[in-house]
Design a protein around this motif. Structure first.
Motif, mmCIF file in Angstrom:
data_model
loop_
_atom_site.group_PDB
_atom_site.id
_atom_site.type_symbol
_atom_site.label_atom_id
_atom_site.label_comp_id
_atom_site.label_asym_id
_atom_site.label_seq_id
_atom_site.Cartn_x
_atom_site.Cartn_y
_atom_site.Cartn_z
ATOM 1 N N ILE A 88 0.873 -1.186 0.000
ATOM 2 C CA ILE A 88 0.000 0.000 0.000
ATOM 3 C C ILE A 88 0.907 1.232 0.000
ATOM 4 O O ILE A 88 1.869 1.295 0.771
ATOM 5 N N ALA A 89 0.572 2.197 -0.850
ATOM 6 C CA ALA A 89 1.376 3.426 -0.932
ATOM 7 C C ALA A 89 0.515 4.631 -0.603
ATOM 8 O O ALA A 89 -0.638 4.733 -1.030
ATOM 9 N N SER A 90 1.108 5.533 0.147
ATOM 10 C CA SER A 90 0.449 6.789 0.482
ATOM 11 C C SER A 90 1.481 7.903 0.352
ATOM 12 O O SER A 90 2.687 7.644 0.403
ATOM 13 N N SER A 105 -1.207 -1.952 8.603
ATOM 14 C CA SER A 105 -1.450 -2.713 9.836
ATOM 15 C C SER A 105 -2.940 -3.047 9.988
ATOM 16 O O SER A 105 -3.302 -4.134 10.433
ATOM 17 N N GLN A 106 -3.816 -2.121 9.563
ATOM 18 C CA GLN A 106 -5.253 -2.381 9.681
ATOM 19 C C GLN A 106 -5.714 -3.508 8.764
ATOM 20 O O GLN A 106 -6.617 -4.260 9.093
ATOM 21 N N TYR A 107 -5.120 -3.584 7.560
ATOM 22 C CA TYR A 107 -5.625 -4.514 6.549
ATOM 23 C C TYR A 107 -4.690 -5.698 6.295
ATOM 24 O O TYR A 107 -4.882 -6.442 5.333
ATOM 25 N N GLY A 108 -3.688 -5.844 7.137
ATOM 26 C CA GLY A 108 -2.795 -6.999 7.007
ATOM 27 C C GLY A 108 -2.012 -7.008 5.704
ATOM 28 O O GLY A 108 -1.907 -8.042 5.035
ATOM 29 N N ILE A 109 -1.484 -5.859 5.316
ATOM 30 C CA ILE A 109 -0.707 -5.755 4.070
ATOM 31 C C ILE A 109 0.776 -5.703 4.435
ATOM 32 O O ILE A 109 1.187 -4.917 5.297
ATOM 33 N N GLU A 110 1.538 -6.539 3.736
ATOM 34 C CA GLU A 110 2.948 -6.732 4.099
ATOM 35 C C GLU A 110 3.817 -5.475 3.972
ATOM 36 O O GLU A 110 4.609 -5.155 4.845
ATOM 37 N N ASN A 111 3.677 -4.768 2.862
ATOM 38 C CA ASN A 111 4.569 -3.627 2.603
ATOM 39 C C ASN A 111 3.812 -2.304 2.617
ATOM 40 O O ASN A 111 2.810 -2.153 1.906
#
Ligand code: NDP
Ligand code: NHF
Length: 329
Positions: A30-32, A43-49
């Motif tokens: 996920i990029a922001s 951390s909320q959505y269980g995404i590794e990177n």
């Protein structure tokens, strides 16, 4: 297919679950613009990177495809960059802010031999196919007129991209994407001429009313806006019957997914058809069927919106110039 997501806004919070629950898909990054938001989201959505900045996502080896959920004015830049990085692209609607930008996205994906799809989920719902087959198969007699209304009532938070002209805001692009889409799909062709009139706020259309003229005396009238309560309905009226659907863009959450046929004898038939349109859309992108028809329709929809925007500005009806494309992978 491993997806990376650009943007942590409203639609990402919904679509991430659809991606994660589609067979054959993993969300790996996920990029922001903000590292803090990316970390929180991961951390909320269980995404590794979690990565800071959109380019960093394109540099990630763990990403095969990008879900681009940014304001419309940023779609071209990042869809083209994603294609150039060899990533497939699922781009939020409207595909871009004009047809020229939409064609640039298509051209970049063609060149890089990657697949792309606009995230117009209703097109992939089994109900939409049923309704279109019914109308195109003569179920309502000769189609005469399509009416459609798509709206929701603000409030907006400050800085909302929908009220910013520089970010591709405005109800005509945002919600007109759906209304133009259903009218053109029902008509089975693109309109020859259009007219639009807008109520403006902060230099973007807050409300737009439009007329579309198609071949063979078919017409459409559309109403979109941010100043009336949620509407997402259409009616396709024919010589013998009408098809009506009150939630074609996305079924109401708490009701049976339906549409109705009203005939000239006053009889009403309800048809039920449940489906998961977001998963179907994602499956279409990651599958191996040709995307040419979806790609062509997205670019043509954008061209109709160009003509509507020009019409509202010039206060006159405008002839539509419909681009045609080379084949998609
Ligand atoms: N298919 C559908 O049903 C829906 C589609 N959409 C479409 O999805 C896209 C995004 O809409 P939505 O999620 O509602 O928008 P939001 O404003 O909620 O989120 C957009 C995200 O884009 C990122 N961004 C990058 N630059 C900017 C900027 N200058 N201003 C604001 N945000 C920026 C931000 O993420 P960050 O800061 O973390 O990088 C932000 O969270 C639009 O094209 C919209 O039309 C929207 C809702 C439903
Ligand atoms: O595409 C969309 C679906 O509907 C929303 C409103 O409910 C819009 O804001 C959005 O851009």
């Amino acid at each position: 297919m491993r997806f990376g997501i650009m943007g942590t806004g409203r639609i990402t919070r919904r679509l991430v679950a659809d991606l994660q629950s589609t067979d054959g898909v993993a969300v790996t990054a996920i990029a922001s613009r903000s590292a803090e938001r990316a970390n929180w989201f991961a951390s909320q959505y269980g995404i590794e990177n979690a990565v800071e900045g959109y380019q960093a996502l394109l540099d990630c080896d763990e990403v095969d495809a990008v879900y681009l959920a940014l304001p419309p004015a940023l779609h071209r830049q990042w869809a083209v960059a994603a294609a150039e990085a060899g990533k497939h692209v699922l781009c939020e609607k409207p595909l871009a802010v004009d047809a020229q930008q939409a064609i640039a996205i298509h051209a970049a994906c063609q060149k890089a031999q990657v697949r792309w799809l606009d995230a117009t989920a209703w097109l992939h719902h089994a109900r939409s196919k049923q309704m279109l087959d019914f109308v195109h198969g003569g179920g309502i007699g000769k189609l005469g007129h399509v009416s459609a209304a798509v709206s929701f009532y603000r409030p907006f938070q400050s800085g909302e991209h929908r009220l910013r002209a520089d970010l591709g805001g405005g109800a005509l692009l945002d919600l007109g994407w759906y209304a133009v889409g259903i009218a053109c799909r029902m008509a089975g062709v693109m309109p020859q001429r259009v007219f639009a009139d807008c109520v403006m706020e902060q230099q973007v259309p807050l409300r737009a009313n439009a007329m579309l003229w198609f071949d063979q005396d078919v017409t459409a009238s559309l109403s979109v806006g941010y100043d009336t309560a949620t509407r997402k309905w259409f009616e396709a009226a024919g010589s013998e019957a009408s098809v009506i659907c009150d939630d074609f863009t996305r079924p109401w959450a708490d009701r049976t997914t339906r549409y109705w046929v009203h005939n000239s004898a006053g009889e009403v038939q309800a048809h039920e058809c449940a489906d998961r349109q977001e998963q179907r859309m994602i499956e279409t992108l990651i599958g191996d069927q040709s995307l040419a028809e979806f790609n062509q329709f997205a670019i043509q929809t954008q061209a109709v919106l160009d003509a509507l925007i020009q019409s509202a500005r010039e206060r006159q009806a405008i002839d539509v110039v419909v681009p045609s494309l080379t084949a998609s992978p």
